[in-house]
Design a protein around this motif. Structure first.
Motif, PDB file in Angstrom:
ATOM      1  N   GLU A 170       0.833  -1.202   0.000  1.00 54.34           N
ATOM      2  CA  GLU A 170       0.000   0.000   0.000  1.00 54.34           C
ATOM      3  C   GLU A 170       0.867   1.251   0.000  1.00 54.34           C
ATOM      4  OE1 GLU A 170      -3.277   0.111  -0.173  1.00 54.34           O
ATOM      5  OE2 GLU A 170      -3.519  -2.062  -0.187  1.00 54.34           O
ATOM      6  N   ALA A 171       0.368   2.293  -0.661  1.00 52.65           N
ATOM      7  CA  ALA A 171       1.075   3.579  -0.651  1.00 52.65           C
ATOM      8  C   ALA A 171       0.757   4.313   0.650  1.00 52.65           C
ATOM      9  CB  ALA A 171       0.661   4.426  -1.853  1.00 52.65           C
ATOM     10  N   ARG A 172       1.786   4.777   1.339  1.00 51.29           N
ATOM     11  CA  ARG A 172       1.597   5.478   2.606  1.00 51.29           C
ATOM     12  C   ARG A 172       1.240   6.944   2.356  1.00 51.29           C
ATOM     13  NH1 ARG A 172       3.719   3.156   7.094  1.00 51.29           N
ATOM     14  NH2 ARG A 172       4.172   5.212   7.981  1.00 51.29           N
ATOM     15  N   PRO A 173       0.584   7.597   3.324  1.00 50.48           N
ATOM     16  CA  PRO A 173       0.413   9.050   3.225  1.00 50.48           C
ATOM     17  C   PRO A 173       1.778   9.721   3.132  1.00 50.48           C
ATOM     18  CG  PRO A 173      -0.959   8.142   4.970  1.00 50.48           C
ATOM     19  CD  PRO A 173      -0.038   7.040   4.529  1.00 50.48           C
ATOM     20  N   TRP A 174       1.896  10.761   2.330  1.00 46.19           N
ATOM     21  CA  TRP A 174       3.181  11.406   2.090  1.00 46.19           C
ATOM     22  C   TRP A 174       3.096  12.912   2.305  1.00 46.19           C
ATOM     23  CZ3 TRP A 174       3.270  15.107  -1.767  1.00 46.19           C
ATOM     24  CH2 TRP A 174       2.191  15.109  -2.665  1.00 46.19           C
ATOM     25  N   ALA A 175       4.254  13.529   2.460  1.00 43.77           N
ATOM     26  CA  ALA A 175       4.301  14.980   2.641  1.00 43.77           C
ATOM     27  C   ALA A 175       5.589  15.526   2.039  1.00 43.77           C
ATOM     28  CB  ALA A 175       4.224  15.357   4.119  1.00 43.77           C
ATOM     29  N   ALA A 176       5.498  16.728   1.485  1.00 44.76           N
ATOM     30  CA  ALA A 176       6.669  17.466   0.986  1.00 44.76           C
ATOM     31  C   ALA A 176       6.566  18.892   1.495  1.00 44.76           C
ATOM     32  CB  ALA A 176       6.709  17.437  -0.537  1.00 44.76           C
ATOM     33  N   TRP A 177       7.685  19.428   1.935  1.00 44.19           N
ATOM     34  CA  TRP A 177       7.729  20.790   2.490  1.00 44.19           C
ATOM     35  C   TRP A 177       8.941  21.520   1.919  1.00 44.19           C
ATOM     36  CZ3 TRP A 177      11.611  23.246   5.160  1.00 44.19           C
ATOM     37  CH2 TRP A 177      11.290  24.447   5.797  1.00 44.19           C
ATOM     38  N   GLY A 178       8.756  22.782   1.585  1.00 45.29           N
ATOM     39  CA  GLY A 178       9.879  23.580   1.100  1.00 45.29           C
ATOM     40  C   GLY A 178       9.752  25.023   1.542  1.00 45.29           C
ATOM     41  N   ARG A 179      10.881  25.660   1.697  1.00 45.47           N
ATOM     42  CA  ARG A 179      10.911  27.086   2.067  1.00 45.47           C
ATOM     43  C   ARG A 179      11.485  27.877   0.900  1.00 45.47           C
ATOM     44  NH1 ARG A 179      12.916  28.376   7.850  1.00 45.47           N
ATOM     45  NH2 ARG A 179      10.699  27.921   8.190  1.00 45.47           N
ATOM     46  N   PHE A 180      10.769  28.909   0.498  1.00 46.10           N
ATOM     47  CA  PHE A 180      11.158  29.733  -0.643  1.00 46.10           C
ATOM     48  C   PHE A 180      11.482  31.144  -0.174  1.00 46.10           C
ATOM     49  CE2 PHE A 180       8.509  26.392  -2.321  1.00 46.10           C
ATOM     50  CZ  PHE A 180       9.105  26.047  -3.524  1.00 46.10           C
ATOM     51  N   GLU A 181      12.496  31.717  -0.796  1.00 47.04           N
ATOM     52  CA  GLU A 181      12.833  33.127  -0.570  1.00 47.04           C
ATOM     53  C   GLU A 181      12.484  33.896  -1.835  1.00 47.04           C
ATOM     54  OE1 GLU A 181      13.921  34.383   2.204  1.00 47.04           O
ATOM     55  OE2 GLU A 181      14.449  32.562   3.330  1.00 47.04           O
ATOM     56  N   GLY A 182      11.691  34.947  -1.722  1.00 42.81           N
ATOM     57  CA  GLY A 182      11.286  35.725  -2.881  1.00 42.81           C
ATOM     58  C   GLY A 182      11.018  37.164  -2.529  1.00 42.81           C
ATOM     59  N   PRO A 183      10.530  37.942  -3.488  1.00 47.23           N
ATOM     60  CA  PRO A 183      10.271  39.366  -3.250  1.00 47.23           C
ATOM     61  C   PRO A 183       9.292  39.617  -2.114  1.00 47.23           C
ATOM     62  CG  PRO A 183      10.167  38.849  -5.592  1.00 47.23           C
ATOM     63  CD  PRO A 183      10.248  37.550  -4.869  1.00 47.23           C
TER      64      PRO A 183
END
Length: 379
Positions: A62-75
């Motif tokens: 079975e496919a497990r619940p997943w998560a992706a997180w990222g921090r962006f720097e912008g104007p």
């Protein structure tokens, strides 16, 4: 960036400080999975177009619940973007999004903070296969600048599916069909207008050549009678014409099993300008070079229009270019207003980027900084 149960990564955490990031590793260690995770931090379904329930790491079949997180720097300052299916189970799990820990209704709300453009090996046959792949490629370019375009295309498909079903069942409810055809016409014209506008803007950049460096000049062509009509006729009049044509073609479409008119019939052409040669008649290397020209121009356009550097994801691109074009690519990337991620099986292919790129060695489940590619001046 952090991942949890994403494809082949049980857990993952890394900080990418370089404006160009080069990732080397053997096939199968998860390089493309990492690029996919990055692509999912912007609007859309990512570089594989996978359903949310298919992305989680497999455990016990079975496919497990997943998560992706990222921090962006912008104007607009720092933005924390998160997406995944945490709290959802099964193949029909729904993807969720958060911006600075606030829940969002859809990925389109991320458009002011992140945009991604990519080339993958699967796109090498873009001009040898059917129109649907080229249309999806064009639509991804449009979405990066006009996130509402995705809603127009989806709404057109929904109305068209309803009309197809009614015609297949032999149900000729005039009011119902007219309502569905009205929706198809409105959304088809909106989609055609957005595609047409992007093609015009990209062609202006491609003709100037300032964004593509030594790569060949190219010209995009939108093969779509609805878009062509917009060159000569106001949008409302074009809607009326599409609506009338759909009503007149009900019998033919019922027999054919689908609509002969609509946003789903558009196609994309690409021409090698120095040779005045259509892309489908060019060599494989020339086709790759033309696609590189398009994505370089597109990344430049995003930076100019949206006011922030897009993410440019190039999966195994350098390995499919000859030495001269590879060096031209690296030079163009060095001048591009984007953060670029490159993957390859051998670190040596990135040797000309020493002192310019931040390098990593990929092994199953992790990245290790490459001492030959220390972090250059961060962006």
């Amino acid at each position: 960036m952090r991942l949890t149960d994403f494809r082949s990564y049980p857990t993952f955490e890394a900080r990418f400080a370089g404006r160009i990031v080069a990732i080397a590793g053997e096939n199968g260690v998860g390089k493309t999975n990492l690029l996919e995770a990055i692509s999912l931090l912007g609007p859309g379904r990512g570089l594989r177009g996978a359903r949310a329930g298919e992305i989680g790491r497999r455990a016990g079949g079975e496919a497990r619940p997943w998560a992706a997180w990222g921090r962006f720097e912008g104007p607009q300052g720092t933005a924390d973007v998160a997406t995944g299916t945490v709290g959802e189970d099964g193949p029909d799990a729904r993807r969720k999004w958060r911006l600075d820990n606030e829940a969002l209704r859809s990925s389109a709300e991320l458009a002011d903070r992140a945009a991604a453009v990519w080339l993958t090996p699967q796109m090498d046959r873009l001009f040898q296969e059917g129109a649907s792949g080229r249309r999806r490629f064009l639509d991804r370019l449009v979405w990066a600048l006009e996130p509402g375009h995705a809603r127009e295309v989806a709404a057109h498909e929904t109305a068209m599916s309803g009309r197809n079903r009614l015609l297949a069942e032999g149900r000729r409810d005039a009011r119902w069909l007219a309502a569905l055809e009205d929706a198809m016409a409105r959304h088809a014209v909106a989609a055609a207008a957005a595609r047409r506008a992007l093609v015009l803007r990209l062609n202006a950049l491609l003709e100037a050549g300032t964004a593509t460096g030594a790569f060949p000049a190219a010209r995009l062509g939108l093969l779509d009678p609805i878009a062509a009509a917009l060159d000569e006729t106001p949008a409302l009049a074009v809607e009326d014409k599409v609506r009338d044509d759909l009503a007149a073609s009900r019998g033919r479409d019922a027999a054919a099993g689908g609509a002969a008119i609509g946003a789903h019939k558009a196609d994309l052409a690409l021409t090698h300008l120095p040779k005045d040669l259509p892309a489908d008649l060019c060599s494989t290397g020339e086709q790759k070079a033309l696609l590189v020209s398009v994505v370089l121009a597109h990344a430049t356009l995003i930076g100019a229009v949206r006011g922030f550097a897009p993410l440019l994801l190039l999966d195994e691109v350098a390995a499919h270019l000859d030495q001269a074009r590879r060096e031209a690519l690296y030079e163009a990337l060095s001048n591009l207003p984007a953060q670029v991620f490159l993957t390859g099986t051998e670190a040596d292919i990135f040797a000309p980027l020493r002192g310019t790129a931040e390098g990593f060695r990929a092994t199953p489940g992790e990245l290790v900084p490459d001492p030959d590619f220390p972090v250059p001046n961060p962006p």
